[in-house]
Design a protein around this motif. Structure first.
Motif, PDB file in Angstrom:
ATOM      1  N   SER A 181      18.912 -34.359  21.054  1.00 48.83           N
ATOM      2  CA  SER A 181      18.680 -35.800  21.018  1.00 48.83           C
ATOM      3  C   SER A 181      19.939 -36.503  20.542  1.00 48.83           C
ATOM      4  CB  SER A 181      17.513 -36.124  20.075  1.00 48.83           C
ATOM      5  OG  SER A 181      17.513 -37.489  19.699  1.00 48.83           O
ATOM      6  N   THR A 182      20.419 -37.476  21.311  1.00 45.62           N
ATOM      7  CA  THR A 182      21.611 -38.210  20.879  1.00 45.62           C
ATOM      8  C   THR A 182      21.307 -39.084  19.663  1.00 45.62           C
ATOM      9  OG1 THR A 182      21.171 -39.991  22.483  1.00 45.62           O
ATOM     10  CG2 THR A 182      22.670 -38.223  23.169  1.00 45.62           C
ATOM     11  N   GLN A 216      19.620 -33.703  27.750  1.00 48.82           N
ATOM     12  CA  GLN A 216      18.952 -33.904  26.468  1.00 48.82           C
ATOM     13  C   GLN A 216      17.609 -33.180  26.510  1.00 48.82           C
ATOM     14  OE1 GLN A 216      18.890 -37.862  23.858  1.00 48.82           O
ATOM     15  NE2 GLN A 216      17.439 -37.988  25.521  1.00 48.82           N
ATOM     16  N   GLY A 258      14.411 -35.522  23.820  1.00 50.10           N
ATOM     17  CA  GLY A 258      14.417 -36.979  23.697  1.00 50.10           C
ATOM     18  C   GLY A 258      13.049 -37.521  23.293  1.00 50.10           C
ATOM     19  N   SER A 295      14.255 -36.315  30.005  1.00 50.36           N
ATOM     20  CA  SER A 295      15.686 -36.537  30.223  1.00 50.36           C
ATOM     21  C   SER A 295      16.180 -35.623  31.334  1.00 50.36           C
ATOM     22  CB  SER A 295      16.451 -36.259  28.929  1.00 50.36           C
ATOM     23  OG  SER A 295      15.908 -36.979  27.843  1.00 50.36           O
ATOM     24  N   TYR A 347      22.360 -40.402  28.915  1.00 42.19           N
ATOM     25  CA  TYR A 347      21.665 -40.560  27.632  1.00 42.19           C
ATOM     26  C   TYR A 347      22.700 -40.799  26.542  1.00 42.19           C
ATOM     27  CZ  TYR A 347      18.571 -38.274  30.856  1.00 42.19           C
ATOM     28  OH  TYR A 347      17.877 -37.964  31.990  1.00 42.19           O
ATOM     29  N   SER A 360      23.515 -42.882  22.477  1.00 39.73           N
ATOM     30  CA  SER A 360      23.076 -43.606  21.295  1.00 39.73           C
ATOM     31  C   SER A 360      24.258 -44.352  20.715  1.00 39.73           C
ATOM     32  CB  SER A 360      22.486 -42.656  20.248  1.00 39.73           C
ATOM     33  OG  SER A 360      21.302 -42.045  20.740  1.00 39.73           O
ATOM     34  N   GLY A 394      19.230 -45.958  20.953  1.00 38.35           N
ATOM     35  CA  GLY A 394      19.203 -44.862  21.906  1.00 38.35           C
ATOM     36  C   GLY A 394      18.776 -45.338  23.280  1.00 38.35           C
ATOM     37  N   CYS A 395      19.527 -44.959  24.304  1.00 38.06           N
ATOM     38  CA  CYS A 395      19.259 -45.439  25.665  1.00 38.06           C
ATOM     39  C   CYS A 395      19.240 -44.270  26.651  1.00 38.06           C
ATOM     40  CB  CYS A 395      20.339 -46.423  26.105  1.00 38.06           C
ATOM     41  SG  CYS A 395      20.642 -47.764  24.935  1.00 38.06           S
ATOM     42  N   GLY A 396      18.275 -44.291  27.532  1.00 35.99           N
ATOM     43  CA  GLY A 396      18.202 -43.317  28.613  1.00 35.99           C
ATOM     44  C   GLY A 396      18.190 -44.049  29.940  1.00 35.99           C
ATOM     45  N   ASN A 455      18.148 -43.704  33.983  1.00 38.90           N
ATOM     46  CA  ASN A 455      17.936 -42.841  35.150  1.00 38.90           C
ATOM     47  C   ASN A 455      18.917 -43.280  36.240  1.00 38.90           C
ATOM     48  OD1 ASN A 455      15.796 -41.715  33.741  1.00 38.90           O
ATOM     49  ND2 ASN A 455      14.267 -43.000  34.743  1.00 38.90           N
TER      50      ASN A 455
END
Length: 307
Positions: free
Chosen positions: A81-82, A105, A108, A118, A124, A126, A197-199, A201
């Motif tokens: 996890s970032t 990741q 997440g 993820s 991904y 942070s 924190g951002c994911g 796609n």
């Protein structure tokens, strides 16, 4: 060295002499990079070349993309996890602003403890900001959602909308998730740092998601080939989040929020209540009206929303 060669061949002898290692060590290093999906071609008597038209996501490309921004980059090939990594760096004394990014990741998390998938093809990261550098603790998440939605529109030309409070959508499907966590200064009780924190796609294909999610999520380039590289996405989104702390954005956020004026289900403690989404106030709360005429300002930590 391969990236700097801009798609031209670099001989194994050149690499070994410059780095002061054996040819065997060069071969092993190339093998490791190829296993990490770097598009490296080896040709007898020519050496090695990196296909720079491919999306190279590395410490070097991230550093170049963030050059001059004041944001310190950290890149990991793979991590759990970032957000976790970012908090560990804060504990070790790393000074914000900095960003931790990865393309893989394994653990997440989303809001309210949900698992955040993820898959391959995503980006991904942070971003950590000092508490005194954010506009307002109640506006951090909405500012990040607005910043990422507008940035991804600019980079891709694909229209984005926002589901209050933290999800960026393409059409009727989610394309970006955000989880913001605060770090409290135990001495004065104030907000010391914020981890955003951002994911994204970016180029995940439908088959990369679990079957139960395929009807709910999408990516900007579901074919698997993106028009923008991952390092640029991380850098531009991070810079936009920082800039959002210093400018008014709520009016633009409201225009992008597709819940307003719609009938919604407010989910509190597994109880669903029908309401109408009226507006977003200056603290980023969602103003709703229930069937009995009563009104409430909802904070993101209290509820989930469903159309």
């Amino acid at each position: 060295m391969l990236l700097s060669a801009k798609g031209e061949y670099v001989s194994g002898n050149q690499i070994s002499e410059k780095l002061g290692v054996s040819r065997m060590a060069v071969n092993k290093a190339v093998a490791v990079l190829k296993r990490r999906d770097y598009p490296i071609e080896a040709k007898k008597h020519w050496g090695y070349r990196l296909d720079t038209e491919e999306d190279i996501f590395s410490s070097l490309t991230l550093k170049r993309a963030l050059e001059g921004s004041g944001i310190t980059p950290f890149f990991l090939e793979e991590t759990v996890s970032t957000n976790r990594d970012a908090k560990e760096k804060v504990a070790l004394g790393v000074e914000p602003p900095f960003v931790v990014a990865t393309s893989r990741q394994s653990g997440g998390r989303g809001r309210m403890g949900r698992v955040f998938e993820s898959p391959k093809g995503g980006v991904y990261f942070s971003l950590v900001l000092r508490g005194d550098k954010i506009a307002s603790s109640s506006l951090v998440t909405v500012s990040a959602a607005w910043a990422i939605a507008t940035t991804m529109e600019r980079l891709t030309g694909i229209e984005c909308s926002i589901k209050w409070v933290n999800d960026v959508y393409i059409g009727k499907k989610k394309a970006v998730g955000i989880l913001t966590e605060g770090i409290v200064d135990m001495e004065n009780g104030g907000l010391s740092d914020v981890v955003i924190g951002c994911g994204v796609n970016l180029k995940s294909r439908p088959e990369d998601f679990s079957p139960e999610l395929r009807e709910k999520v999408t990516s900007f380039y579901p074919s698997g080939k993106a028009m923008v590289d991952r390092a640029t996405v991380v850098a531009e989104c991070s810079k936009a989040i920082v800039e959002a702390q210093e400018r008014p954005f709520l009016d633009e956020y409201r225009k992008k929020c597709f819940l307003l004026g719609k009938k919604i289900q407010v989910i509190k403690m597994d109880r669903e209540i029908e309401a109408e989404a009226l507006d977003i106030d200056d603290q980023g709360h969602l103003l709703v009206k229930y069937g009995d005429g009563s009104r409430e300002a909802l904070s993101s930590g209290e509820v989930s929303i469903r159309l």
